[in-house]
Motif scaffolding. Structure first.
Motif, PDB file in Angstrom:
ATOM      1  N   ILE A 184      -1.071   6.883  -8.857  1.00 59.00           N
ATOM      2  CA  ILE A 184      -2.529   6.829  -8.440  1.00 59.00           C
ATOM      3  C   ILE A 184      -2.367   7.631  -6.990  1.00 59.00           C
ATOM      4  N   VAL A 185      -1.684   7.377  -6.245  1.00 58.82           N
ATOM      5  CA  VAL A 185      -1.834   8.004  -4.804  1.00 58.82           C
ATOM      6  C   VAL A 185      -1.307   9.597  -5.067  1.00 58.82           C
ATOM      7  N   ALA A 186      -0.495   9.845  -6.012  1.00 60.79           N
ATOM      8  CA  ALA A 186      -0.529  11.359  -6.107  1.00 60.79           C
ATOM      9  C   ALA A 186      -1.448  12.035  -6.706  1.00 60.79           C
ATOM     10  N   ALA A 187      -2.476  11.232  -7.452  1.00 59.91           N
ATOM     11  CA  ALA A 187      -3.295  12.038  -7.966  1.00 59.91           C
ATOM     12  C   ALA A 187      -4.641  12.097  -6.988  1.00 59.91           C
ATOM     13  N   ASN A 188      -4.704  11.108  -6.113  1.00 61.33           N
ATOM     14  CA  ASN A 188      -5.909  11.099  -5.340  1.00 61.33           C
ATOM     15  C   ASN A 188      -5.616  11.505  -3.759  1.00 61.33           C
ATOM     16  N   HIS A 189      -6.085  12.804  -3.445  1.00 62.88           N
ATOM     17  CA  HIS A 189      -5.747  13.094  -2.040  1.00 62.88           C
ATOM     18  C   HIS A 189      -6.197  12.254  -1.211  1.00 62.88           C
ATOM     19  N   GLY A 190      -5.040  12.124  -0.055  1.00 66.08           N
ATOM     20  CA  GLY A 190      -5.500  11.490   0.882  1.00 66.08           C
ATOM     21  C   GLY A 190      -5.292   9.860   0.879  1.00 66.08           C
ATOM     22  N   ALA A 191      -4.961   9.472  -0.498  1.00 65.28           N
ATOM     23  CA  ALA A 191      -4.870   8.161  -0.604  1.00 65.28           C
ATOM     24  C   ALA A 191      -3.581   7.381   0.160  1.00 65.28           C
ATOM     25  N   ARG A 192      -3.802   6.417   0.559  1.00 65.89           N
ATOM     26  CA  ARG A 192      -2.776   5.494   1.282  1.00 65.89           C
ATOM     27  C   ARG A 192      -2.069   4.806   0.188  1.00 65.89           C
ATOM     28  N   LEU A 193      -0.832   4.456   0.469  1.00 65.70           N
ATOM     29  CA  LEU A 193       0.009   3.641  -0.420  1.00 65.70           C
ATOM     30  C   LEU A 193       0.497   2.658   0.530  1.00 65.70           C
ATOM     31  N   LEU A 194       0.442   1.243   0.146  1.00 68.06           N
ATOM     32  CA  LEU A 194       0.993   0.127   0.808  1.00 68.06           C
ATOM     33  C   LEU A 194       1.864  -0.632   0.148  1.00 68.06           C
ATOM     34  N   PRO A 195       2.992  -0.516   0.083  1.00 67.77           N
ATOM     35  CA  PRO A 195       3.972  -1.376  -0.660  1.00 67.77           C
ATOM     36  C   PRO A 195       4.150  -2.742  -0.062  1.00 67.77           C
ATOM     37  N   THR A 196       4.418  -3.718  -0.645  1.00 71.89           N
ATOM     38  CA  THR A 196       4.745  -5.010  -0.313  1.00 71.89           C
ATOM     39  C   THR A 196       6.196  -5.639  -1.064  1.00 71.89           C
ATOM     40  N   ILE A 197       6.845  -6.582  -0.565  1.00 80.07           N
ATOM     41  CA  ILE A 197       8.011  -6.948  -1.271  1.00 80.07           C
ATOM     42  C   ILE A 197       7.946  -8.726  -1.541  1.00 80.07           C
ATOM     43  N   GLY A 198       8.228  -9.064  -2.457  1.00 81.15           N
ATOM     44  CA  GLY A 198       8.125 -10.535  -2.730  1.00 81.15           C
ATOM     45  C   GLY A 198       6.722 -11.209  -3.203  1.00 81.15           C
ATOM     46  N   LEU A 199       5.916 -10.497  -3.309  1.00 78.25           N
ATOM     47  CA  LEU A 199       4.319 -11.060  -3.401  1.00 78.25           C
ATOM     48  C   LEU A 199       3.789 -10.921  -5.024  1.00 78.25           C
ATOM     49  N   GLY A 200       4.807 -10.091  -5.819  1.00 76.42           N
ATOM     50  CA  GLY A 200       4.324 -10.204  -7.194  1.00 76.42           C
ATOM     51  C   GLY A 200       3.015  -9.900  -7.473  1.00 76.42           C
ATOM     52  N   HIS A 201       2.457 -10.211  -8.551  1.00 73.91           N
ATOM     53  CA  HIS A 201       1.298  -9.475  -8.971  1.00 73.91           C
ATOM     54  C   HIS A 201       0.088 -10.177  -8.584  1.00 73.91           C
ATOM     55  N   ASN A 202       0.040 -11.664  -8.575  1.00 68.09           N
ATOM     56  CA  ASN A 202      -1.127 -12.629  -7.904  1.00 68.09           C
ATOM     57  C   ASN A 202      -1.020 -13.099  -6.687  1.00 68.09           C
ATOM     58  N   ARG A 203       0.200 -13.308  -6.292  1.00 68.92           N
ATOM     59  CA  ARG A 203       0.174 -14.059  -4.942  1.00 68.92           C
ATOM     60  C   ARG A 203      -0.131 -12.700  -3.824  1.00 68.92           C
ATOM     61  N   ILE A 204       0.028 -11.657  -4.068  1.00 72.05           N
ATOM     62  CA  ILE A 204      -0.285 -10.491  -3.153  1.00 72.05           C
ATOM     63  C   ILE A 204      -1.947 -10.510  -2.824  1.00 72.05           C
ATOM     64  N   LEU A 205      -2.967 -11.427  -3.508  1.00 72.76           N
ATOM     65  CA  LEU A 205      -4.257 -11.381  -3.149  1.00 72.76           C
ATOM     66  C   LEU A 205      -4.383 -12.161  -1.975  1.00 72.76           C
ATOM     67  N   ALA A 206      -3.613 -13.032  -1.780  1.00 74.31           N
ATOM     68  CA  ALA A 206      -3.736 -14.188  -0.732  1.00 74.31           C
ATOM     69  C   ALA A 206      -2.861 -13.856   0.645  1.00 74.31           C
ATOM     70  N   ALA A 207      -2.041 -12.977   0.592  1.00 73.14           N
ATOM     71  CA  ALA A 207      -1.113 -12.519   1.760  1.00 73.14           C
ATOM     72  C   ALA A 207      -1.673 -12.008   2.911  1.00 73.14           C
ATOM     73  N   ASP A 208      -1.631 -12.664   4.024  1.00 73.76           N
ATOM     74  CA  ASP A 208      -2.277 -12.267   5.284  1.00 73.76           C
ATOM     75  C   ASP A 208      -2.134 -10.988   5.589  1.00 73.76           C
ATOM     76  N   ASP A 209      -0.856 -10.145   5.586  1.00 70.90           N
ATOM     77  CA  ASP A 209      -0.872  -8.790   5.691  1.00 70.90           C
ATOM     78  C   ASP A 209      -1.428  -7.941   4.996  1.00 70.90           C
ATOM     79  N   VAL A 210      -1.809  -8.388   3.409  1.00 73.41           N
ATOM     80  CA  VAL A 210      -2.523  -7.542   2.618  1.00 73.41           C
ATOM     81  C   VAL A 210      -3.975  -7.914   3.117  1.00 73.41           C
ATOM     82  N   LEU A 211      -4.769  -8.895   3.409  1.00 77.99           N
ATOM     83  CA  LEU A 211      -5.934  -9.159   3.757  1.00 77.99           C
ATOM     84  C   LEU A 211      -6.144  -8.358   4.983  1.00 77.99           C
ATOM     85  N   ASP A 212      -5.282  -8.329   5.957  1.00 81.21           N
ATOM     86  CA  ASP A 212      -5.477  -7.564   7.239  1.00 81.21           C
ATOM     87  C   ASP A 212      -5.458  -6.110   6.787  1.00 81.21           C
TER      88      ASP A 212
END
Length: 319
Positions: A249-277
């Protein structure tokens, strides 16, 4: 694999061995079927009770009409639309809803057909697009759209196709519909011959008249408009949507920013404080086509250099 899915796969493989076309005909209804809706989590119930509830009607995949439950929180001038994924519901966004309302946004979400509290038994991405159009007619241009998983793909497809949104966030989203069909084949383990017929049926069933719907349903082959800032968030250990999809997705959309996370999986990522920020910070990134018309003080990031915005977002994501 549960017993029902195992039995369905065996039937598709058996019928497909006789006729790939018949195998695809049997598999096609399964592709759009949705599991029994998940209940609202206890922690999210209060947020859902505070929502202003309304119903919007769309044509539905069968084009017979279906009612979709929509929810609204807050009363700010800036509207954010949240788009949930497959076998999910609007309540999964409750942590983000609370953050956005606290920041003065008006937040809109929905339960897609056959999901959450909405009616229906079958659905596909066309329904998400129809909901976007119905809600846009009511609320006007969206200041931002945030989509999770399948809802992230729908968001990318919708904005690339004309849904009016100033900025986009995807969380754990696939890059195109090809992955979904490949995963479905992997679950039922039918042959490549049946898969080829499935693609033909998929195109004619959901996108009649489209010369190449798979190009139309791809954020790689049909990226967002250049002026729409895109934030892509994905966990490196996601077991449902491979992390590599974020890179596509990032490679195809110029200027897109990728934010990787570790240990949050597919659903818990929605409630992570760092992701919300990180989502809140990205929502302040100005769209090049709209910055000049933004109300005074409405977007503090409008005067920030891109490097400063990147630094803020990067700082909010756990290493």
């Amino acid at each position: 694999m549960n017993l029902a899915l195992s039995a369905a796969g065996a039937t598709v493989r058996g019928v497909g061995a006789v006729s790939p076309r018949w195998g695809a005909a049997f598999a096609m209804p399964l592709f759009g079927s949705v599991a029994k809706p998940r209940p609202v989590r206890p922690d999210d119930e209060a947020t859902m009770w505070r929502a202003r509830h309304r119903t919007v009607r769309i044509a539905g995949v069968d084009r017979r009409g279906v009612d979709v439950d929509a929810y609204e929180w807050g009363g700010g001038a800036r509207t954010v639309l949240l788009s949930h994924g497959w076998n999910a519901r609007a309540s999964q966004f409750a942590p983000l809803v609370r953050e956005l309302v606290a920041e003065g946004y008006r937040v809109v979400a929905f339960d897609a057909p056959a999901h959450g509290s909405s009616a229906g038994r079958r659905t596909y991405l066309v329904d998400w697009l129809d909901v976007f159009a119905a809600l846009q007619q009511r609320y006007g241009a969206f200041d931002a759209m945030v989509g999770h998983s399948f809802g992230g793909l729908a968001t990318l497809v919708g904005v690339a196709g004309g849904t009016d949104a100033a900025r986009v966030v995807t969380i754990a989203a696939p890059a195109d519909a090809d992955l979904l069909l490949s995963q479905f084949q992997g679950m039922l383990r039918y042959s490549d011959a049946v898969s080829a017929r499935m693609r033909e049926r998929f195109a004619s069933r959901y996108f009649p008249g489209q010369p190449d719907p798979f190009a139309w349903l791809s954020s790689v082959r049909r990226p967002l408009p250049a002026e729409v800032p895109l934030l892509v968030i994905h966990d490196e250990g996601d077991r449902m949507v491979p992390y590599a999809e974020a890179g596509r997705i990032v490679a195809a959309n110029h200027g897109a920013r990728l934010l990787p996370t570790i240990g949050l999986g597919h659903n818990r990522i929605l409630a992570a404080d760092d992701v919300l920020d990180a989502v809140l910070t990205h929502l302040e990134v100005p769209s090049a086509a709209r910055t000049s018309s933004a109300p005074d003080g409405a977007r503090r990031a409008a005067v920030m250099p891109a490097a400063a915005v990147d630094e803020l977002i990067s700082a909010s994501v756990a290493e």
